[in-house]
Design an enzyme around this catalytic site. Structure first.
Site, PDB file in Angstrom:
ATOM      1  N   CYS A   8     -42.853   3.622 -35.637  1.00 15.09           N
ATOM      2  CA  CYS A   8     -43.184   4.926 -35.884  1.00 15.09           C
ATOM      3  C   CYS A   8     -42.419   5.557 -34.063  1.00 15.09           C
ATOM      4  O   CYS A   8     -42.663   4.586 -33.722  1.00 15.09           O
ATOM      5  CB  CYS A   8     -44.897   4.270 -35.659  1.00 15.09           C
ATOM      6  SG  CYS A   8     -45.247   4.399 -37.735  1.00 15.09           S
ATOM      7  N   ASN A 111     -47.976   3.315 -33.560  1.00 19.02           N
ATOM      8  CA  ASN A 111     -46.782   2.790 -33.049  1.00 19.02           C
ATOM      9  C   ASN A 111     -46.718   1.316 -32.758  1.00 19.02           C
ATOM     10  O   ASN A 111     -46.706   1.083 -31.612  1.00 19.02           O
ATOM     11  CB  ASN A 111     -45.930   3.379 -32.272  1.00 19.02           C
ATOM     12  CG  ASN A 111     -44.938   2.958 -32.048  1.00 19.02           C
ATOM     13  OD1 ASN A 111     -43.396   2.734 -31.213  1.00 19.02           O
ATOM     14  ND2 ASN A 111     -44.673   2.213 -33.826  1.00 19.02           N
ATOM     15  N   GLY A 112     -46.321   0.523 -34.424  1.00 18.08           N
ATOM     16  CA  GLY A 112     -46.214  -0.736 -33.646  1.00 18.08           C
ATOM     17  C   GLY A 112     -47.078  -1.614 -35.186  1.00 18.08           C
ATOM     18  O   GLY A 112     -46.765  -1.020 -35.929  1.00 18.08           O
ATOM     19  N   SER A 293     -24.953   5.192 -31.900  1.00 20.27           N
ATOM     20  CA  SER A 293     -25.757   4.012 -31.139  1.00 20.27           C
ATOM     21  C   SER A 293     -24.522   2.761 -30.633  1.00 20.27           C
ATOM     22  O   SER A 293     -24.960   2.254 -29.787  1.00 20.27           O
ATOM     23  CB  SER A 293     -26.439   2.811 -32.441  1.00 20.27           C
ATOM     24  OG  SER A 293     -25.988   2.794 -33.279  1.00 20.27           O
ATOM     25  N   ASP A 355     -19.813  -1.803 -32.418  1.00 20.06           N
ATOM     26  CA  ASP A 355     -21.346  -1.578 -32.519  1.00 20.06           C
ATOM     27  C   ASP A 355     -22.809  -2.145 -32.132  1.00 20.06           C
ATOM     28  O   ASP A 355     -22.577  -2.997 -31.165  1.00 20.06           O
ATOM     29  CB  ASP A 355     -21.286  -2.095 -33.818  1.00 20.06           C
ATOM     30  CG  ASP A 355     -22.172  -1.210 -35.092  1.00 20.06           C
ATOM     31  OD1 ASP A 355     -23.256  -0.190 -34.981  1.00 20.06           O
ATOM     32  OD2 ASP A 355     -22.135  -1.083 -36.564  1.00 20.06           O
ATOM     33  N   CYS A 444     -36.182 -12.563 -32.179  1.00 24.12           N
ATOM     34  CA  CYS A 444     -35.648 -11.944 -33.060  1.00 24.12           C
ATOM     35  C   CYS A 444     -34.105 -12.771 -32.602  1.00 24.12           C
ATOM     36  O   CYS A 444     -33.284 -13.152 -34.682  1.00 24.12           O
ATOM     37  CB  CYS A 444     -35.514 -10.660 -33.574  1.00 24.12           C
ATOM     38  SG  CYS A 444     -35.200  -9.430 -32.638  1.00 24.12           S
TER      39      CYS A 444
END
Ligand code: SF4
Length: 456
Positions: A8, A111-112, A293, A355, A444
């Site tokens: 968000c 947001n979260g 990106s 990328d 991650c």
């Protein structure tokens, strides 16, 4: 899913002067649209009443002049949403949440991801709380409502101390605008000023959009309470704070024209490209980004390696939802709708393509094929993030670990799988060096169970 998805974006503004905060929030949300495209909403407070409008869809689809004309007031918050923990795309799950309770009225945008929300929800339901949405953010509202404290700020502090996970939140309550961050500062949130107005935003690009000046990023565990006179005070809901900023904000989520956690996203992405170049032994003819990106990292790679940068792939920005086509020929057309190579740039050349990340790997393989079909002689795929090896539980929508392609095979097999001539990822050490890694979450990029210095 070909990219990790941000959950968000939030925006808030309080003004002693004008009543146009609804319109300003609309512009702010436009700048934050990349952080969530499923639904959006604005809540405005004027004379003790809160009016709001929210719906599924993009900011440009949900709001029009008529709707904005009903959102006049001196305090506003806004939200763009991509759901993870909050279930399906529906107007009930859109934010801001608006409620009346014993501390007056309240509007909240978050947001979260509150990681202990299921446990807290069960506890609150057993005490009689009725939840209106699937959103984890509603837990905080019920905690505040049920607090025995005698004022809103104390009840808020008590509620925040029960939450775990990532949260950057803006709240309107009785003529005040609050902005706050979790104790690890996982998601971004900054404060700025626009003449006498105080403004909060997930990213500084929304401040630029409305002509506001960035003051600073909120600190871990900080709560800023601002009032209608344009004054604000800062306090901390806990003393147990430790920075653990999401490194993926720099890699992909944030806009390159934002300053996140007080660093320029574009500059950091360029440094990723330069680091990739330092460790690369490929003598390419041209460096091209996967737009948009990959652009900053490709520029950084080109500058550091002295290999010319060019636009070898063009992205079509005007694609809405497309039907999934069963026939292979039509599926190939669908990829080309989004990304199309420029044959003259890549034909007969050793192409270095940059990328930002690889999640499932399917798009990366399609890009390699597109470039090969356009006549590229060699394709060297470089990724400006480390391999994604595990899913995130802090507000980012990630596939299961066994769907993350880098988690399922070694580099050699992955290179073959993508049909590239070579494949290189940013190392975790280089990432740490570029972003002052001690203060950042990088979980991650670790295998599940791998030791992490700052486990939450
Ligand atoms: S696990 Fe990855 S995506 Fe999730 S907060 Fe940490 S760095 Fe960000």
């Amino acid at each position: 899913m070909e990219k990790l998805k941000e959950e968000c974006g939030v925006f808030g503004i309080i003004s002693p002067e004008t009543k146009t905060v609804g319109n300003i929030t609309y512009f702010g949300l436009y700048a934050l649209q990349h952080r969530g495209q499923e639904s959006c909403g604005i809540a405005v407070s004027e004379g003790g009443h809160i009016r709001s409008f929210k719906n599924t869809g993009l900011v440009s689809e949900v709001f029009n002049e008529n709707i904005l004309s009903t959102l006049q007031g001196k305090i506003a918050i806004g939200h763009v949403r991509y759901s993870t923990s909050g279930g399906k795309m529906s107007v009930e799950n859109a934010q801001p949440l608006v409620m009346d309770f014993r501390f007056g009225n309240l509007a909240l945008a978050h947001n979260g991801n509150i990681t202990n929300s299921d446990k807290l929800k069960k506890e609150l339901e057993s005490q009689g709380a009725i939840f209106k949405s699937d959103s984890d953010s509603e837990v905080l509202v019920h905690l505040i409502a049920r607090s025995k404290k005698d004022n809103f700020t104390q009840a808020l502090i008590e509620g925040l101390n029960r939450l775990e996970g990532a949260f950057s939140i803006v709240i309107i309550n009785n003529g005040n605008l609050y902005a706050l961050k979790d104790k690890n500062s996982i998601r971004p949130l900054c404060i700025g000023t626009l003449r006498k107005k105080i403004v909060f935003s997930s990213e500084s690009c929304a401040l630029d959009m409305i002509g506001a000046k960035l003051i600073r990023e909120l600190k871990p565990g900080e709560v800023i309470k601002s009032d209608i006179k344009g004054d604000y005070e800062s306090f901390f809901y806990t003393e147990e704070t430790e920075k653990n900023l999401c490194s993926f904000e720099y890699i992909y989520f944030a806009r390159p024209d934002s300053e996140i956690f007080e660093k320029s996203v574009h500059k950091i992405r360029k440094s990723f490209g330069a680091k990739l170049s330092e460790r690369s032994d490929v003598k390419g003819d041209v460096v091209i980004p996967v737009p948009d990106s990959g652009i900053s990292a490709a520029l950084g790679f080109s500058e550091a390696s002295k290999i010319p940068y060019d636009k070898g792939i063009i992205r079509n920005h005007y694609i809405g939802r497309t039907f999934i086509q069963p026939a292979q020929e039509l599926r190939d057309m669908k990829v080309k709708m989004k990304l199309n190579p420029v044959p003259d740039v890549v034909r007969g050349k050793k192409v270095i393509v940059i990328d930002d990340s690889i999640v499932r790997g399917t798009t990366s393989r399609k890009i390699v094929r597109l470039l090969r079909n356009a006549g590229a002689k060699e394709i060297h795929f470089k990724v400006s993030s480390p391999m994604i090896l595990s899913s995130c539980s802090l507000g980012i929508d990630t596939p299961n670990d066994n769907e993350l392609i880098a988690n399922t095979m070694d580099l050699e097999r992955l290179t073959k799988e993508l049909e590239a001539d070579s494949l290189q990822f940013l190392t975790t050490e280089d990432l740490k060096e570029c972003i002052s890694g001690k203060e950042h979450c990088m979980r991650c990029f670790l295998k599940k169970g791998e030791k992490y210095a700052k486990d939450l």
